[in-house]
Write a protein that holds these residues in place. Structure first.
Motif, PDB file in Angstrom:
ATOM      1  N   GLY A 146      -6.077 -10.112  -0.630  1.00 17.59           N
ATOM      2  CA  GLY A 146      -4.764 -10.494  -0.131  1.00 17.59           C
ATOM      3  C   GLY A 146      -4.780 -11.704   0.774  1.00 17.59           C
ATOM      4  O   GLY A 146      -3.823 -11.976   1.486  1.00 17.59           O
ATOM      5  N   SER A 147      -5.891 -12.425   0.742  1.00 14.83           N
ATOM      6  CA  SER A 147      -6.048 -13.579   1.619  1.00 14.83           C
ATOM      7  C   SER A 147      -6.117 -14.865   0.820  1.00 14.83           C
ATOM      8  O   SER A 147      -6.641 -14.897  -0.283  1.00 14.83           O
ATOM      9  CB  SER A 147      -7.337 -13.432   2.430  1.00 14.83           C
ATOM     10  N   MET A 148      -5.574 -15.912   1.422  1.00 17.76           N
ATOM     11  CA  MET A 148      -5.729 -17.243   0.844  1.00 17.76           C
ATOM     12  C   MET A 148      -6.552 -18.126   1.780  1.00 17.76           C
ATOM     13  O   MET A 148      -6.732 -19.314   1.508  1.00 17.76           O
ATOM     14  CB  MET A 148      -4.365 -17.869   0.567  1.00 17.76           C
ATOM     15  N   ASP A 149      -7.076 -17.538   2.835  1.00 16.78           N
ATOM     16  CA  ASP A 149      -7.871 -18.292   3.807  1.00 16.78           C
ATOM     17  C   ASP A 149      -9.125 -18.866   3.153  1.00 16.78           C
ATOM     18  O   ASP A 149      -9.974 -18.127   2.668  1.00 16.78           O
ATOM     19  CB  ASP A 149      -8.283 -17.398   4.982  1.00 16.78           C
ATOM     20  N   GLY A 150      -9.208 -20.169   3.125  1.00 15.61           N
ATOM     21  CA  GLY A 150     -10.381 -20.840   2.574  1.00 15.61           C
ATOM     22  C   GLY A 150     -10.391 -20.953   1.057  1.00 15.61           C
ATOM     23  O   GLY A 150     -11.430 -21.257   0.482  1.00 15.61           O
TER      24      GLY A 150
ATOM     25  N   LYS B 242      -3.006 -22.285 -10.487  1.00 17.15           N
ATOM     26  CA  LYS B 242      -2.691 -23.488  -9.706  1.00 17.15           C
ATOM     27  C   LYS B 242      -1.270 -23.416  -9.139  1.00 17.15           C
ATOM     28  O   LYS B 242      -1.052 -23.677  -7.953  1.00 17.15           O
ATOM     29  CB  LYS B 242      -2.861 -24.720 -10.594  1.00 17.15           C
ATOM     30  N   ASP B 243      -0.315 -23.036  -9.976  1.00 19.63           N
ATOM     31  CA  ASP B 243       1.077 -22.936  -9.533  1.00 19.63           C
ATOM     32  C   ASP B 243       1.239 -21.879  -8.438  1.00 19.63           C
ATOM     33  O   ASP B 243       1.950 -22.107  -7.453  1.00 19.63           O
ATOM     34  CB  ASP B 243       1.999 -22.592 -10.708  1.00 19.63           C
TER      35      ASP B 243
ATOM     36  N   SER C 261       2.363 -22.389  -4.478  1.00 19.58           N
ATOM     37  CA  SER C 261       3.528 -21.715  -3.885  1.00 19.58           C
ATOM     38  C   SER C 261       3.126 -20.598  -2.922  1.00 19.58           C
ATOM     39  O   SER C 261       3.986 -19.851  -2.454  1.00 19.58           O
ATOM     40  CB  SER C 261       4.454 -21.191  -4.975  1.00 19.58           C
ATOM     41  N   LYS C 262       1.819 -20.491  -2.643  1.00 17.78           N
ATOM     42  CA  LYS C 262       1.287 -19.497  -1.688  1.00 17.78           C
ATOM     43  C   LYS C 262       1.604 -18.056  -2.107  1.00 17.78           C
ATOM     44  O   LYS C 262       1.786 -17.179  -1.283  1.00 17.78           O
ATOM     45  CB  LYS C 262       1.809 -19.751  -0.265  1.00 17.78           C
ATOM     46  N   ASP C 263       1.637 -17.817  -3.418  1.00 14.62           N
ATOM     47  CA  ASP C 263       1.896 -16.487  -3.973  1.00 14.62           C
ATOM     48  C   ASP C 263       0.560 -15.822  -4.285  1.00 14.62           C
ATOM     49  O   ASP C 263       0.020 -15.958  -5.380  1.00 14.62           O
ATOM     50  CB  ASP C 263       2.754 -16.628  -5.233  1.00 14.62           C
ATOM     51  N   VAL C 264       0.028 -15.099  -3.318  1.00 14.18           N
ATOM     52  CA  VAL C 264      -1.318 -14.552  -3.429  1.00 14.18           C
ATOM     53  C   VAL C 264      -1.420 -13.511  -4.551  1.00 14.18           C
ATOM     54  O   VAL C 264      -2.437 -13.451  -5.247  1.00 14.18           O
ATOM     55  CB  VAL C 264      -1.817 -13.995  -2.071  1.00 14.18           C
ATOM     56  N   GLU C 265      -0.394 -12.721  -4.755  1.00 18.96           N
ATOM     57  CA  GLU C 265      -0.444 -11.681  -5.785  1.00 18.96           C
ATOM     58  C   GLU C 265      -0.523 -12.289  -7.188  1.00 18.96           C
ATOM     59  O   GLU C 265      -1.346 -11.882  -8.013  1.00 18.96           O
ATOM     60  CB  GLU C 265       0.772 -10.769  -5.672  1.00 18.96           C
ATOM     61  N   THR C 266       0.316 -13.261  -7.460  1.00 21.71           N
ATOM     62  CA  THR C 266       0.298 -13.927  -8.764  1.00 21.71           C
ATOM     63  C   THR C 266      -0.986 -14.731  -8.930  1.00 21.71           C
ATOM     64  O   THR C 266      -1.576 -14.760 -10.020  1.00 21.71           O
ATOM     65  CB  THR C 266       1.537 -14.823  -8.932  1.00 21.71           C
TER      66      THR C 266
END
Length: 115
Positions: free
Chosen positions: A88-92, A44-45, A49-54
């Motif tokens: 590596g995407s957060m799209d959707g 969630k965190d 914070s838009k940290d895709v790797e974490t």
């Protein structure tokens, strides 16, 4: 409530988990440790914070824990979110995370009822 009843309430296959973890006390021990596992909060965190790797690492860990504990209600959505983040995407991700969060909360609610 017993751990078996908890799994029944969630519609999960307790006997499959029992076959891996050998006895009911071990299933209960590890299932209740799930309540303290930081993977969901880390996910969630990281998403916030838009940290895709974490976020990927946290989702992957959550998925593995669900698989090991037989949380088949939470596994599919955590798997889908893991695969999105692996690319590596957060799209959707929002809809996928909403499903993860719903099932995570449902699972924790049931686990908290275990005596």
């Amino acid at each position: 409530m017993t751990i078996r009843e908890c799994y029944d309430e969630l519609g999960l296959d307790f006997n499959a988990v029992l076959s891996r973890l050998v006895n009911e006390k071990l299933v209960q021990k590890f299932a209740l440790k799930f309540l303290d596992d930081p993977s969901f909060q880390n996910l969630k965190d990281a998403l916030d914070s838009k940290d895709v790797e974490t976020a990927f690492r946290a989702a992957h860990t959550l998925k593995g824990v669900c698989l090991n504990l037989g949380f088949d209600n939470l596994y599919p959505s955590s798997k889908d979110l893991t695969e999105l983040l692996r690319a590596g995407s957060m799209d959707g991700y929002e809809d996928l995370f909403a499903e993860v969060e719903k099932e995570y909360n449902r699972t924790c609610e049931a686990l908290r009822k275990v005596a």
